[in-house]
Design a protein around this motif. Sequence first.
Motif, PDB file in Angstrom:
ATOM      1  N   ILE A 144       0.834  -1.206   0.000  1.00  0.00           N
ATOM      2  CA  ILE A 144       0.000   0.000   0.000  1.00  0.00           C
ATOM      3  C   ILE A 144       0.866   1.252   0.000  1.00  0.00           C
ATOM      4  O   ILE A 144       0.608   2.204  -0.747  1.00  0.00           O
ATOM      5  CB  ILE A 144      -0.973   0.002   1.199  1.00  0.00           C
ATOM      6  N   ARG A 177      -3.004   5.168   0.478  1.00  0.00           N
ATOM      7  CA  ARG A 177      -4.466   5.165   0.587  1.00  0.00           C
ATOM      8  C   ARG A 177      -5.103   6.158  -0.382  1.00  0.00           C
ATOM      9  O   ARG A 177      -6.140   5.875  -0.985  1.00  0.00           O
ATOM     10  CB  ARG A 177      -4.855   5.513   2.031  1.00  0.00           C
ATOM     11  N   ILE A 191      -5.281   4.677  -3.832  1.00  0.00           N
ATOM     12  CA  ILE A 191      -6.342   3.663  -3.916  1.00  0.00           C
ATOM     13  C   ILE A 191      -7.704   4.335  -4.061  1.00  0.00           C
ATOM     14  O   ILE A 191      -8.525   3.934  -4.897  1.00  0.00           O
ATOM     15  CB  ILE A 191      -6.309   2.751  -2.677  1.00  0.00           C
ATOM     16  N   GLU A 192      -7.962   5.360  -3.274  1.00  0.00           N
ATOM     17  CA  GLU A 192      -9.247   6.069  -3.362  1.00  0.00           C
ATOM     18  C   GLU A 192      -9.412   6.711  -4.737  1.00  0.00           C
ATOM     19  O   GLU A 192     -10.506   6.693  -5.318  1.00  0.00           O
ATOM     20  CB  GLU A 192      -9.331   7.119  -2.257  1.00  0.00           C
ATOM     21  N   LEU A 216      -7.051  -5.421  -6.012  1.00  0.00           N
ATOM     22  CA  LEU A 216      -7.489  -4.027  -5.953  1.00  0.00           C
ATOM     23  C   LEU A 216      -8.343  -3.684  -7.168  1.00  0.00           C
ATOM     24  O   LEU A 216      -9.405  -3.050  -7.045  1.00  0.00           O
ATOM     25  CB  LEU A 216      -6.270  -3.101  -5.887  1.00  0.00           C
ATOM     26  N   ASP A 219     -16.828   3.419   0.110  1.00  0.00           N
ATOM     27  CA  ASP A 219     -16.281   3.196   1.458  1.00  0.00           C
ATOM     28  C   ASP A 219     -16.447   1.739   1.891  1.00  0.00           C
ATOM     29  O   ASP A 219     -15.545   1.158   2.507  1.00  0.00           O
ATOM     30  CB  ASP A 219     -16.975   4.122   2.466  1.00  0.00           C
ATOM     31  N   LEU A 230     -13.964  -0.356  -0.043  1.00  0.00           N
ATOM     32  CA  LEU A 230     -12.610  -0.055   0.440  1.00  0.00           C
ATOM     33  C   LEU A 230     -12.335  -0.786   1.750  1.00  0.00           C
ATOM     34  O   LEU A 230     -11.230  -1.296   1.971  1.00  0.00           O
ATOM     35  CB  LEU A 230     -12.436   1.451   0.630  1.00  0.00           C
ATOM     36  N   ALA A 231     -13.334  -0.832   2.626  1.00  0.00           N
ATOM     37  CA  ALA A 231     -13.186  -1.535   3.901  1.00  0.00           C
ATOM     38  C   ALA A 231     -12.956  -3.027   3.661  1.00  0.00           C
ATOM     39  O   ALA A 231     -12.138  -3.664   4.337  1.00  0.00           O
ATOM     40  CB  ALA A 231     -14.412  -1.319   4.770  1.00  0.00           C
ATOM     41  N   THR A 277      -9.421  -3.453   2.467  1.00  0.00           N
ATOM     42  CA  THR A 277      -8.494  -3.260   3.585  1.00  0.00           C
ATOM     43  C   THR A 277      -8.430  -4.511   4.457  1.00  0.00           C
ATOM     44  O   THR A 277      -7.353  -4.925   4.904  1.00  0.00           O
ATOM     45  CB  THR A 277      -8.913  -2.046   4.428  1.00  0.00           C
ATOM     46  N   GLN A 278      -9.582  -5.119   4.693  1.00  0.00           N
ATOM     47  CA  GLN A 278      -9.611  -6.343   5.499  1.00  0.00           C
ATOM     48  C   GLN A 278      -8.836  -7.456   4.803  1.00  0.00           C
ATOM     49  O   GLN A 278      -8.064  -8.182   5.446  1.00  0.00           O
ATOM     50  CB  GLN A 278     -11.057  -6.782   5.738  1.00  0.00           C
ATOM     51  N   TYR A 296      -6.402  -7.063   2.724  1.00  0.00           N
ATOM     52  CA  TYR A 296      -4.980  -6.721   2.780  1.00  0.00           C
ATOM     53  C   TYR A 296      -4.379  -7.035   4.147  1.00  0.00           C
ATOM     54  O   TYR A 296      -3.259  -7.551   4.248  1.00  0.00           O
ATOM     55  CB  TYR A 296      -4.802  -5.239   2.456  1.00  0.00           C
ATOM     56  N   GLN A 297      -5.132  -6.731   5.209  1.00  0.00           N
ATOM     57  CA  GLN A 297      -4.644  -7.031   6.554  1.00  0.00           C
ATOM     58  C   GLN A 297      -4.447  -8.531   6.733  1.00  0.00           C
ATOM     59  O   GLN A 297      -3.449  -8.977   7.307  1.00  0.00           O
ATOM     60  CB  GLN A 297      -5.643  -6.523   7.607  1.00  0.00           C
TER      61      GLN A 297
END
Length: 431
Positions: free
Chosen positions: A3, A92, A95-96, A139, A319, A322-323, A326-327, A329-330
């Motif tokens: 990221i 970030r 990405i947005e 992505l 949003d 994106l969440a 993100t999950q 990616y984590q």
Amino acid sequence: MEIEQFHIVGINYKKTDTSIRGQFALNTQGYANLLIKAQGLGINSLFVLSTCNRTEIYGIVPSVELLTELLCSETQGDINTFKSLAYHKSGRQAIEHYFHVACGLDSQILGDYEIVGQIKQAVKFAKAHNCINAFLERLSNTAFQTSKAIKNQTELSGGTVSVAFAAIQFLRLHLSDISQKKFVLVGTGKIGHNTCKNLIDYLGAKDITLINRSQQKAEVIAKELGLKTRPFEQLKSAADAADIVIVATNAPQPILFKEDLQSAGKKVLIDLSVPRNIDLLVKNRPQTILVNVDDLSKLADATLKTRQGEIPKALTIIDAYLAEFTQWYQMRKNVPIIRAAKQSLLDIHHCSWFQSLQAQQCVNPQQQEDAIKTAIKNLAIKMRSQEQTPGCAYIETLHDYLNNTAIQGHALENGQGHPKMDSEPLSAEPH
């Protein structure tokens, strides 16, 4: 971290006109050359989006400067000019930006539904050249899903939402008896194809001649829509005889000039190409109207206010996706630890003293496999919820697995001399 190293640099319609954007447009061969250069530099994940409204390069690289140099090495424009007009985003924010572009929120015509198809083609081309890694593929797929959700759940794409359709609106405003006009459409790519269908569906056009460098491609579309074709070599004579000429090719320079149009009478020329494919001097021909993509984007549209009102809904959908990304990616960052824990459990499982104890307890191989799967699943849940540090979760997983298989009790009963593991828990300090 991918990221942090994800960057985007580009120019678009907001600060540049078609003449400047044309200098930094990228054709297919230039795109292929750029990807080869990138691989030579050890870059294995990037793609370029080059449309009539923007040229942007996205990639996982050490610096934005590297992306800038790669892009400008394959375009006609000067790198200093590009830098003075370009924007760049990282992490970030990048990405947005990607999501906003894919969903039509950053388009010259708000809600443009053609842009996501252009991004898909750009990513597909890069993937075919082994330049899309797992991060950028995930992505991109998430961005495409977001775009589809916005199109289905909002009215952001209502009304005039593409250059191809704006051309139709322009013709409606400036011509009468359009169905009786003689059209020549040059270029049968995605924009050309869409424009052609719009001419038939919305204007009732019947006399349309398709011209393409690859005549075979033009003939496929002509057969589909019941139209005529002419070879590219007859472009000048066909354009001279037409009432309306629409050009949508990716030629690097103009292909139609004032001297090519000798006949008298009114003529409308629409240039949907970037860089320009119709020479500007054509405007000096009597009774001639020439418009390009920038002109079309200014076309008044009664549905614009409605689409603007849909922006908050679209942002909410973005949003949510994106969440989700993100999950993912984590969790992806935790994969090495999960793999290490699984390998440790397998090592224990294959240890001779462990196998002898399991045999005494009549534990079959399927039960042992299920126990490992359960332990790894619980580890993933703990790491996803971020209840513990990775090191602590790893050690606790090994501890729980051994406890659940009741090794310590049987080991003591059989005089193996192993420590009683439930009397003193293993240290929770990460290694």
